[in-house]
Design an enzyme around this catalytic site. Structure first.
Site, mmCIF file in Angstrom:
data_model
loop_
_atom_site.group_PDB
_atom_site.id
_atom_site.type_symbol
_atom_site.label_atom_id
_atom_site.label_comp_id
_atom_site.label_asym_id
_atom_site.label_seq_id
_atom_site.Cartn_x
_atom_site.Cartn_y
_atom_site.Cartn_z
ATOM 1 N N MET A 50 23.670 9.242 4.158
ATOM 2 C CA MET A 50 23.812 10.448 5.070
ATOM 3 C C MET A 50 23.805 10.301 6.416
ATOM 4 O O MET A 50 24.458 11.058 7.019
ATOM 5 C CB MET A 50 22.253 10.969 4.612
ATOM 6 C CG MET A 50 22.137 12.464 5.193
ATOM 7 S SD MET A 50 23.281 13.496 4.258
ATOM 8 C CE MET A 50 22.522 14.260 2.812
ATOM 9 N N GLU A 93 0.829 -1.088 -0.038
ATOM 10 C CA GLU A 93 0.179 -0.048 -0.020
ATOM 11 C C GLU A 93 0.734 1.387 0.101
ATOM 12 O O GLU A 93 0.409 2.284 -0.724
ATOM 13 C CB GLU A 93 -1.007 0.032 1.288
ATOM 14 C CG GLU A 93 -2.072 -0.957 0.955
ATOM 15 C CD GLU A 93 -1.709 -2.290 1.612
ATOM 16 O OE1 GLU A 93 -0.419 -2.723 2.167
ATOM 17 O OE2 GLU A 93 -2.696 -3.110 1.631
ATOM 18 N N GLN A 95 -9.374 -6.415 11.524
ATOM 19 C CA GLN A 95 -8.861 -5.436 10.531
ATOM 20 C C GLN A 95 -9.490 -4.106 10.789
ATOM 21 O O GLN A 95 -9.803 -3.459 9.826
ATOM 22 C CB GLN A 95 -8.835 -5.939 9.292
ATOM 23 C CG GLN A 95 -7.903 -7.333 8.838
ATOM 24 C CD GLN A 95 -7.595 -7.505 7.541
ATOM 25 O OE1 GLN A 95 -8.316 -7.138 6.621
ATOM 26 N NE2 GLN A 95 -6.351 -7.974 7.376
ATOM 27 N N LYS A 105 -17.913 -1.422 4.971
ATOM 28 C CA LYS A 105 -17.990 -2.508 4.224
ATOM 29 C C LYS A 105 -19.570 -2.435 3.666
ATOM 30 O O LYS A 105 -20.046 -2.513 2.464
ATOM 31 C CB LYS A 105 -17.596 -3.798 4.434
ATOM 32 C CG LYS A 105 -17.763 -4.816 3.255
ATOM 33 C CD LYS A 105 -17.286 -6.050 3.627
ATOM 34 C CE LYS A 105 -17.157 -7.155 2.692
ATOM 35 N NZ LYS A 105 -16.465 -8.403 2.978
#
Length: 575
Positions: A486, A64, A127, A176
């Site tokens: 860095m 994602e 979830q 949902k």
């Protein structure tokens, strides 16, 4: 009343009930969305089912975070909102870094997250994550839809909010069951947001004050940031600077707003900016900030930033004005509108010729430099010069974050707006590769070069799968110094070379890894090998990964050390 009546009439006329997911797809089509970036999961299955026959282009990321950085790259290059879909819980939380990145760099995104059903919200259902609560501080606005009828209106509002005023990310959380339920679709006729009224037209009297300040200034200076790009105001910036003969400094994100070969251009300011730009900001008596945030990487120690200057700040976000640097002349409005008014006023030009001569003396005295030792490995700065030479400076360049990002900013002169995609405010490692995917989607015929370090690229290297799947002709270049460059540099300078966990004990073969994904991989160790690879591969309309081994102990100079002022750079070599 008229609007309600019109909506009611439309509702009566339509007798067909469609699902929330279908309403969402219809709303996206009305916004003329060209491409979606996303990753499916349980809570967004109704949406993905509606997408199946929708005829819309969807890019299946491999993570994602890859999806949202790709959407950022798309937004940066196209100027249109990038659109992202992810499922609930971990799918949604994997977006948070990208949402924050977009908020910091003012990129328009519209993000759709799935949510558990309305009946179990707040029960720690499988979830479930409170993504609205989590993202409230890092979004321009967010919604959770509780009525299917609201979907068309909310989508329309979200696109409007994301792309107007100061651009930014807007999140829409969709339970949902809301996506699955059916209802009569009511298309929104207009947007009514009384609490959201961005000011685009600047105040005339403040413009007059700025015109008068320019006329009386002996050492005027323009600081141009990404706000100039968002407002598509590069032409007006050039016109104003030439009319008044005012030198121009860019922020990191503002690169490309001004022609790099123009006699009024100084270069990038800030921590790794060019000496002349920082000295100009230190010595100027009038600093005109157009669309920049006065980020701490730009200003250094605030008590020593522009100590002799009257500060004018043009910004569409009033919250930025005076936030970090006291501002004498605030101008709230769109950068293009402000510059148009400034040019139209055509105030008396200041007598600033000695000032411009001083700036040119600084530029002549202390340009960017690096030691060219033939006995050592290839210098990364030389690789950047070769990228510019062999691409003819016409490429869209994306970077990850670290030393290579600064070398790209220093040694690749950006000749035009919207050719530079990097993570400026948040400094997100793993950004560069997926951002290149979005940039290439926005401009399929342009040469897109993704410059990465060997550390950051491993945070999103799974997105090679997307590049291979779509045969995107991205030229992926890794500057491989075997370390988190860095971090290693700061440990060398500030921690007596104690390289705690910054040097990799082992590395994969990046070229073979690319081949595993079906992408050509090349290793290059010498300048000749790099030249050959760039010359052969840049014209080809297919992806390639070029792994360039560079001098591992090379550092980025000049720099401003933490706590120091912009006039106290180290690593400045004088001719």
């Amino acid at each position: 009343m008229m609007e309600k009546a019109a909506l009611a009439e439309k509702e009566v006329q339509s007798n067909s009930r469609i699902s929330g997911a279908e309403m969402l797809i219809n709303a996206l089509k009305r916004q003329e969305v060209e491409v979606l970036f996303g990753y499916p999961g349980g809570a967004v299955l109704p949406i993905y089912d509606s997408l199946y026959h929708a005829g819309m282009k969807h890019v299946l990321s491999r993570h994602e975070q890859g999806a949202i950085h790709a959407a950022e790259g798309y937004a940066r290059i196209s100027g249109k909102p990038g659109v992202v879909i992810a499922t609930s819980g971990p799918g949604a939380t994997n977006l948070v870094t990208g949402i924050t990145d977009a908020m910091m760099d003012s990129l328009p995104l519209v993000i759709f997250t799935g949510q558990v059903g309305t009946g179990v919200i707040g029960t720690d259902a499988f979830q479930e994550a409170d993504i609205v609560g989590i993202t409230t501080p890092v979004t321009k606005h967010n919604y959770q839809i509780r009525d299917t009828k609201d979907i068309p209106r909310i989508v329309k509002e979200a696109f409007y909010i994301a792309s107007t005023g100061r651009p930014g990310p807007v999140l829409i959380d969709i339970p949902k069951d809301i996506a699955a339920l059916g209802d009569v679709e009511v298309e929104p006729e207009s947007i009514s947001l009384p609490g959201y009224q961005p000011t685009t037209e600047p105040n005339y009297l403040q413009i007059r004050r700025l015109v008068e300040a320019v006329s009386s200034s002996k050492k005027p200076l323009i600081l141009a940031g990404a706000g100039v790009l968002h407002a598509k105001a590069s032409k007006q910036l050039l016109e104003f600077a030439e009319q008044q003969q005012i030198p121009v400094v860019n922020t990191l994100l503002g690169l490309g707003t001004f022609p790099p070969d123009h006699p009024l251009y100084i270069g990038m300011g800030g921590m790794h900016g060019i000496y002349a730009a920082n000295m100009a900001m230190y010595e100027c008596d009038l600093l005109i900030n157009i669309g920049a945030r006065f980020d701490d990487r730009l200003t250094g120690n605030l008590s020593r930033f522009a100590p002799y200057a009257t500060v004018a700040h043009i910004d569409i976000d009033p919250a930025e004005i005076g936030k970090n640097v006291p501002t004498a002349i605030p101008v709230v409005g769109d950068a293009k509108q402000a510059l148009l008014q400034l040019v139209k006023q055509n105030g008396k030009r200041s007598d600033s010729e000695p000032w411009r001569k001083q700036i040119h003396a600084w530029l002549e005295e202390s340009p960017y430099h690096y030691e060219k030792e033939e006995s050592k490995a290839l210098k990364p700065q030389r690789v950047m010069e070769l990228i510019y030479e062999l691409s003819k400076g016409d490429a869209i360049v994306t970077t990850d974050v670290g030393q290579h990002q600064m070398w790209a900013a220093q040694y690749y002169p950006f000749k035009r707006p919207n050719a530079w995609v990097t993570s400026g405010g948040l400094g997100t490692m793993g950004f560069g590769l997926p951002a290149a995917i979005g940039a290439q989607m926005a401009e399929p015929d342009d040469l897109v070069i993704s410059i990465n370090g060997d550390g950051g690229v491993q945070m999103s290297i799974q997105e090679l799968g997307v590049i291979a799947e779509h045969n995107l002709p991205i030229k992926i270049i890794i500057l491989n110094n075997g370390s988190l460059g860095m971090v290693r540099q700061w440990q060398e300078i500030f921690y007596d070379s104690r390289y705690s966990q910054s040097v990799f004990a082992s590395q994969p073969s990046f070229s073979k890894l690319a081949e595993a994904y079906g992408i050509k991989g090349i290793d290059a160790r010498t300048e000749e090998e790099v030249k050959q690879a760039f010359t052969e591969e840049f014209p080809e309309h297919k992806p390639v990964l070029i792994n360039v081994f560079v001098e591992p102990e090379e550092n980025v100079y000049p720099m401003i050390a933490p706590g120091k002022g912009i006039n106290e750079m180290v690593g400045v070599k004088k001719r």
